[in-house]
Design a protein around this motif. Sequence first.
Motif, short mmCIF file in Angstrom:
data_model
loop_
_atom_site.label_atom_id
_atom_site.label_comp_id
_atom_site.label_asym_id
_atom_site.label_seq_id
_atom_site.Cartn_x
_atom_site.Cartn_y
_atom_site.Cartn_z
N GLU A 110 0.83 -1.20 0.00
CA GLU A 110 0.00 0.00 0.00
C GLU A 110 0.87 1.26 0.00
N MET A 111 1.91 1.27 0.85
CA MET A 111 2.79 2.45 0.90
C MET A 111 3.62 2.58 -0.37
N LYS A 112 4.01 1.46 -0.97
CA LYS A 112 4.71 1.53 -2.25
C LYS A 112 3.83 2.19 -3.31
N ARG A 113 2.54 1.82 -3.32
CA ARG A 113 1.63 2.42 -4.30
C ARG A 113 1.45 3.91 -4.04
N THR A 114 1.52 4.32 -2.79
CA THR A 114 1.46 5.76 -2.47
C THR A 114 2.65 6.49 -3.08
N LEU A 115 3.82 5.86 -3.04
CA LEU A 115 5.03 6.50 -3.55
C LEU A 115 5.01 6.70 -5.07
N ILE A 116 4.22 5.91 -5.78
CA ILE A 116 4.21 6.05 -7.25
C ILE A 116 3.05 6.90 -7.75
N GLN A 117 2.30 7.50 -6.85
CA GLN A 117 1.14 8.28 -7.28
C GLN A 117 1.52 9.52 -8.10
N ASN A 118 2.62 10.16 -7.72
CA ASN A 118 2.96 11.43 -8.37
C ASN A 118 4.38 11.52 -8.91
N VAL A 119 5.36 11.03 -8.14
CA VAL A 119 6.75 11.34 -8.47
C VAL A 119 7.19 10.82 -9.85
N PRO A 120 6.75 9.65 -10.34
CA PRO A 120 7.22 9.25 -11.67
C PRO A 120 6.82 10.24 -12.76
N TYR A 121 5.74 10.96 -12.55
CA TYR A 121 5.23 11.88 -13.56
C TYR A 121 5.71 13.31 -13.30
N ARG A 122 5.67 13.72 -12.04
CA ARG A 122 6.02 15.09 -11.68
C ARG A 122 7.51 15.38 -11.80
N LEU A 123 8.35 14.34 -11.70
CA LEU A 123 9.80 14.58 -11.79
C LEU A 123 10.16 15.34 -13.05
N GLN A 124 9.53 15.00 -14.16
CA GLN A 124 9.89 15.60 -15.45
C GLN A 124 9.05 16.84 -15.78
N ALA A 125 8.40 17.41 -14.78
CA ALA A 125 7.54 18.58 -15.01
C ALA A 125 8.26 19.72 -15.74
N PRO A 126 9.54 20.01 -15.45
CA PRO A 126 10.20 21.10 -16.19
C PRO A 126 10.26 20.87 -17.70
N PHE A 127 10.21 19.61 -18.13
CA PHE A 127 10.25 19.29 -19.56
C PHE A 127 8.89 19.42 -20.24
N MET A 128 7.83 19.49 -19.45
CA MET A 128 6.47 19.38 -20.00
C MET A 128 5.96 20.72 -20.53
N VAL A 129 6.25 21.02 -21.75
CA VAL A 129 5.85 22.32 -22.32
C VAL A 129 4.36 22.40 -22.58
N ASN A 130 3.71 21.24 -22.69
CA ASN A 130 2.28 21.23 -23.01
C ASN A 130 1.40 20.94 -21.81
N LEU A 131 2.00 20.67 -20.65
CA LEU A 131 1.22 20.39 -19.44
C LEU A 131 1.43 21.52 -18.44
N LYS A 132 0.58 22.52 -18.51
CA LYS A 132 0.67 23.67 -17.62
C LYS A 132 -0.64 23.83 -16.87
N GLY A 133 -0.56 23.99 -15.57
CA GLY A 133 -1.74 24.17 -14.76
C GLY A 133 -2.29 22.86 -14.23
N SER A 134 -3.00 22.92 -13.12
CA SER A 134 -3.46 21.72 -12.43
C SER A 134 -4.46 20.91 -13.26
N LYS A 135 -5.25 21.58 -14.11
CA LYS A 135 -6.24 20.87 -14.91
C LYS A 135 -5.58 19.89 -15.88
N GLU A 136 -4.41 20.28 -16.40
CA GLU A 136 -3.70 19.40 -17.33
C GLU A 136 -3.15 18.16 -16.62
N TRP A 137 -2.83 18.28 -15.33
CA TRP A 137 -2.22 17.18 -14.60
C TRP A 137 -3.27 16.27 -13.95
#
Length: 367
Positions: A110-137
Amino acid sequence: MQLPYSEELNIEFLSRIFDNKSESYKLFWFQAIVNKIIAGKHILIYDELINEMIVDAWYMVAEYKLNLGPSDTLETLILYLHDISGMKASEKKSQILDYLNHCQDKKVLEMKRTLIQNVPYRLQAPFMVNLKGSKEWNVGVKRLIEKINQEKRLIYYFSDLSGLSTTICIESQWYSYIIKNQEILKGWIQFNLIMYLQRRNPNVPGIASKLNAPLDRKLGKVIKYWKTIMEIMPIRDIFGNEKLTIENLSIDHFIPWSYVAHDEFWNLHPTTKSINSSKSNNLPDWNTYFKSLCVLEYQSYEMMWQYKIVYDEFKKCSNEHVNSDDVRMKLYRPGLSKDDFYGNLEGILLPVYESARNVGFRSWVKC
């Protein structure tokens, strides 16, 4: 700290991946990715990366009792694993990984699944030119991955979405960049990790020494010092009043090394090998043992100024184990009375002792 330039890759975006971190996950996630790439892997599974994160943070949490954050799931997971597994705080990395690879505990998963909720995707946020704002995420994991996979020149892309079995594929140019610049990148990650940990643990010494498994301490000169004293007069252990011998002699850190992260002479005293092992990284009860420590240390101090052979061994120790001129003046200058010595030793030890107790080191009394 400036990262190596690349004509093909956007290193400015890479340098920003640790921006806006409220917890430790981004640091350990990217470090796990780099470690796996260095080991020659292009395709990585979420679960193996989470296991790598746990191992990388294990000693910081279990051995050194560092705080990763007020609600850090990685810290909570490690403390829980330490409780249920029976593994030592200083357990070998291979043993921890072996346990994790076979662990099916529901709370761990259960705690492992908590750890993968955001960080695999959010880590590369600086690269995401098309994902801006909370609605996109905030569109659900499946849709989010579809959007991310449409971005250009990311470090990694996603495939086989399946919880902890989800895989990421390292982009070939980034793979080559990380392999080529691995030492600089590892240093950059550790620099950011030290800064993060220092902010979370402002009163804890030696953060830079607490990123990895504890090393064997080099206390040969200290052992020779106490053996020299023992050849002149008998010495007794402060915890059980047992007579020390050449065969059973061991050097103990009164305040555990896992807190102070140094081998300063004022925190070292002789004991037996069995007691040192049973005490482990706990704090000796102050009211029970500090007076005995003072008696032993002042006895050593008097002999240092009475016998040239003892003083000669102290000089060898002091070059390596007395690194503060203030401490040298308070504890090792000639002419100190017993009361002065006791008071000075208490003034040095007690604040560090209290700080160690405040971060969770347990009190210990010999059974």
